[in-house]
Design a protein around this motif. Structure first.
Motif, mmCIF file in Angstrom:
data_model
loop_
_atom_site.group_PDB
_atom_site.id
_atom_site.type_symbol
_atom_site.label_atom_id
_atom_site.label_comp_id
_atom_site.label_asym_id
_atom_site.label_seq_id
_atom_site.Cartn_x
_atom_site.Cartn_y
_atom_site.Cartn_z
ATOM 1 N N ARG A 46 51.002 39.947 61.514
ATOM 2 C CA ARG A 46 50.300 39.294 60.393
ATOM 3 C C ARG A 46 49.096 40.117 59.949
ATOM 4 O O ARG A 46 48.830 40.269 58.751
ATOM 5 C CB ARG A 46 49.863 37.898 60.815
ATOM 6 N N LYS A 47 48.335 40.674 60.933
ATOM 7 C CA LYS A 47 47.184 41.502 60.577
ATOM 8 C C LYS A 47 47.633 42.769 59.859
ATOM 9 O O LYS A 47 46.987 43.210 58.876
ATOM 10 C CB LYS A 47 46.410 41.867 61.849
ATOM 11 N N LEU A 48 48.712 43.385 60.331
ATOM 12 C CA LEU A 48 49.222 44.577 59.655
ATOM 13 C C LEU A 48 49.669 44.241 58.231
ATOM 14 O O LEU A 48 49.440 45.016 57.289
ATOM 15 C CB LEU A 48 50.385 45.164 60.460
ATOM 16 N N ALA A 49 50.336 43.108 58.074
ATOM 17 C CA ALA A 49 50.781 42.695 56.739
ATOM 18 C C ALA A 49 49.596 42.448 55.816
ATOM 19 O O ALA A 49 49.632 42.794 54.627
ATOM 20 C CB ALA A 49 51.648 41.443 56.845
ATOM 21 N N GLN A 50 48.529 41.865 56.344
ATOM 22 C CA GLN A 50 47.335 41.640 55.522
ATOM 23 C C GLN A 50 46.715 42.963 55.084
ATOM 24 O O GLN A 50 46.226 43.092 53.947
ATOM 25 C CB GLN A 50 46.319 40.815 56.310
ATOM 26 N N SER A 51 46.729 43.944 56.002
ATOM 27 C CA SER A 51 46.169 45.254 55.651
ATOM 28 C C SER A 51 46.984 45.910 54.535
ATOM 29 O O SER A 51 46.416 46.456 53.562
ATOM 30 C CB SER A 51 46.148 46.147 56.890
ATOM 31 N N ILE A 52 48.317 45.852 54.633
ATOM 32 C CA ILE A 52 49.163 46.416 53.589
ATOM 33 C C ILE A 52 48.982 45.655 52.281
ATOM 34 O O ILE A 52 48.982 46.248 51.182
ATOM 35 C CB ILE A 52 50.632 46.410 54.041
ATOM 36 N N ALA A 53 48.826 44.332 52.381
ATOM 37 C CA ALA A 53 48.635 43.527 51.162
ATOM 38 C C ALA A 53 47.332 43.901 50.459
ATOM 39 O O ALA A 53 47.281 43.958 49.218
ATOM 40 C CB ALA A 53 48.647 42.042 51.511
ATOM 41 N N ARG A 54 46.284 44.187 51.210
ATOM 42 C CA ARG A 54 45.025 44.610 50.594
ATOM 43 C C ARG A 54 45.191 45.969 49.895
ATOM 44 O O ARG A 54 44.692 46.179 48.782
ATOM 45 C CB ARG A 54 43.925 44.679 51.645
ATOM 46 N N ASP A 55 45.904 46.893 50.572
ATOM 47 C CA ASP A 55 46.141 48.188 49.938
ATOM 48 C C ASP A 55 46.982 48.033 48.668
ATOM 49 O O ASP A 55 46.715 48.694 47.643
ATOM 50 C CB ASP A 55 46.851 49.126 50.913
ATOM 51 N N ALA A 56 47.998 47.167 48.736
ATOM 52 C CA ALA A 56 48.844 46.952 47.561
ATOM 53 C C ALA A 56 48.041 46.317 46.425
ATOM 54 O O ALA A 56 48.273 46.612 45.236
ATOM 55 C CB ALA A 56 50.035 46.063 47.919
ATOM 56 N N SER A 57 47.083 45.470 46.776
ATOM 57 C CA SER A 57 46.243 44.854 45.739
ATOM 58 C C SER A 57 45.394 45.906 45.030
ATOM 59 O O SER A 57 45.202 45.865 43.800
ATOM 60 C CB SER A 57 45.355 43.786 46.367
ATOM 61 N N LEU A 58 44.882 46.860 45.814
ATOM 62 C CA LEU A 58 44.090 47.938 45.216
ATOM 63 C C LEU A 58 44.958 48.783 44.280
ATOM 64 O O LEU A 58 44.545 49.139 43.163
ATOM 65 C CB LEU A 58 43.489 48.805 46.324
ATOM 66 N N ILE A 59 46.191 49.084 44.730
ATOM 67 C CA ILE A 59 47.103 49.875 43.895
ATOM 68 C C ILE A 59 47.495 49.083 42.655
ATOM 69 O O ILE A 59 47.616 49.638 41.546
ATOM 70 C CB ILE A 59 48.337 50.277 44.715
ATOM 71 N N GLN A 60 47.681 47.784 42.796
ATOM 72 C CA GLN A 60 48.008 46.952 41.630
ATOM 73 C C GLN A 60 46.890 47.006 40.592
ATOM 74 O O GLN A 60 47.131 47.124 39.375
ATOM 75 C CB GLN A 60 48.246 45.507 42.087
ATOM 76 N N ALA A 61 45.655 46.958 41.081
ATOM 77 C CA ALA A 61 44.520 47.028 40.150
ATOM 78 C C ALA A 61 44.472 48.380 39.437
ATOM 79 O O ALA A 61 44.147 48.462 38.237
ATOM 80 C CB ALA A 61 43.220 46.773 40.914
ATOM 81 N N TYR A 62 44.797 49.432 40.151
ATOM 82 C CA TYR A 62 44.806 50.757 39.535
ATOM 83 C C TYR A 62 45.905 50.855 38.473
ATOM 84 O O TYR A 62 45.677 51.390 37.370
ATOM 85 C CB TYR A 62 45.013 51.819 40.617
#
Length: 432
Positions: A46-62
């Motif tokens: 779950r922690k790893l998934a949250q970390s990937i989700a945060r990175d994906a959110s940053l890429i989505q914003a870009y």
């Protein structure tokens, strides 16, 4: 019917001990494995998934800015340690046609959809085990390529391997320990069985746990006491019988010199009975000495004993039955049973039965028999059952007693029951 745990558990000590050792080990290791996967691994994923989700959110914003900057793109790739692209839906579909849908992505899917607010497709590249994430960002489709080990714990199976190896090691250790303990108990059981049959166990030594050693010493001490008691009883019986023969002989000589009368004839008859009793006592005493156990043919021994009473004694059964025992004692016991039957019957038959674990000698007669409630009394020394046996019948009252003692000394027994001939059946059992 009330449920009892012993009805479903093994009977043997070794099997029960193994069950007591293996069950807790397997249960504890199973609970540890379940807790490890249900709590620790699930939380790590779950922690790893949250970390990937945060990175994906940053890429989505870009990607939502719709302004591609190679330097910024490259910086994001390097800082996040992943690769991403912002493509049109047609380009994204063509580039991912070879990917397999990832089957263990529920945790990641939930975190991505919660963070990004759009459905996310996850797929695995079977060639390099890279995880591809694809979701819509405005008119474009964002595809992120990340190593699988950053999303899920990939080496969890190693824990299972270690659990299995540790379980096998614990079970092997338990088996080795139990083998040693049970082996000592089996040696004690074998020695006690030999002692009970009047044999020696020269190679037996107390071994195993302290409790088993103490039990072994108690058995050896009991055997020594019983041996001393038997030797003392036999010596006393032989001495008394031998000492009585001298005055008995004097009485016979005195009666022989007297005038023949009814009283003198009765006295001679009584002296003859006493002489016969003393002969039986001496025979019993001598039989206990020097009669060592050996392998013998029970069928031949029984036929020899029966032949001593005449050809009218019929012996039915196998021609050969192998047992181990004291030949003189067994032959004397069979002779006592035949003699006892012939005193009160006109027809006596012997049947031999060779079973898987023991051999049976059935001596049947057509005499008056013994009532079932009095049969146990017949084994008491010097007991005369007047209802079934006449008082004028000669005998010492020791025949059945000595026969049962012989049978039990060999690990068997002697029982009385109704005979097919209408009288009494004496069944002597001897183990193989």
């Amino acid at each position: 019917m009330m449920f009892r745990l012993r009805d479903i558990t093994p009977r043997g000590l070794y099997a029960r001990s193994m069950l007591m050792v293996i069950t807790p080990v397997v249960l504890i290791l199973s609970l540890m494995t379940w807790y490890y996967y249900d709590s620790h691994i699930a939380e790590v994923n779950r922690k790893l998934a949250q970390s990937i989700a945060r990175d994906a959110s940053l890429i989505q914003a870009y990607c939502d800015r719709r302004e591609d900057s190679p330097s910024v793109h490259r910086t994001i790739d390097e800082r996040l340690d992943l690769t991403f692209t912002c493509k049109s839906p047609e380009q994204a579909l063509a580039s991912s046609s070879y990917l397999d849908r990832f089957a263990y992505s529920s945790t990641l899917d939930n975190e991505l959809e919660t963070r990004l607010g759009v459905p996310v497709e996850t797929a695995l590249n079977p060639r390099d085990s890279m995880l591809h994430l694809r979701f819509a960002s405005g008119p474009r489709t964002v595809e992120i390529i990340v190593e699988r080990k950053r999303v899920f714990v990939a080496n969890a199976h190693i824990f299972i391997v270690w659990v299995i190896l540790f379980s096998l090691f614990m079970i092997a250790l338990a088996i080795a320990f139990l083998n040693q303990q049970v082996r000592s108990i089996l040696r004690l059981s074998k020695a006690a069985r030999a002692f009970g049959r009047g044999r020696d166990a020269p190679d037996f030594r107390p071994s195993g746990a302290n409790e088993v050693r103490e039990a072994a010493r108690a058995v050896i001490d009991m055997k020594n006491r019983l041996t001393a008691f038997t030797e003392q009883r036999t010596a006393m019986l032989a001495g008394v019988s031998h000492d009585l023969r001298t005055p008995l002989t004097r009485l016979k000589l005195a009666l022989a010199m007297m005038e023949e009368t009814d009283d003198i004839r009765a006295a001679r008859s009584d002296l003859d009975d006493m002489s016969m009793m003393l002969d039986e006592y001496l025979t019993f005493a001598r039989g206990e000495e020097g009669d060592e156990a050996s392998d013998l043919d029970l069928s031949e021994l029984v036929r020899e004993a029966a032949a001593g009473f005449g050809p009218h004694i019929i012996v039915n059964g196998p021609d050969e039955i192998a047992v181990n025992g004291r030949p003189l004692a067994i032959k004397r016991a069979v002779s006592n049973l035949i003699s006892n039957a012939m005193k009160f019957a006109t027809d006596v038959q012997i049947t031999l039965v060779d079973g898987p674990h023991a051999a049976d000698i059935h001596v049947d007669d057509n005499g008056p028999g013994i009532p079932p409630e009095r049969r146990e009394d017949a084994f008491r020394p010097f007991m005369r059952l007047d209802e079934a046996r006449t008082q004028n019948t000669p005998g010492t009252g020791l025949g059945l007693t000595l026969a049962r003692d012989t049978a039990r000394a060999h690990g068997g027994d002697l029982r009385l029951s109704d005979s097919p001939l209408g009288g009494l059946r004496a069944s002597l059992r001897l183990p193989h």
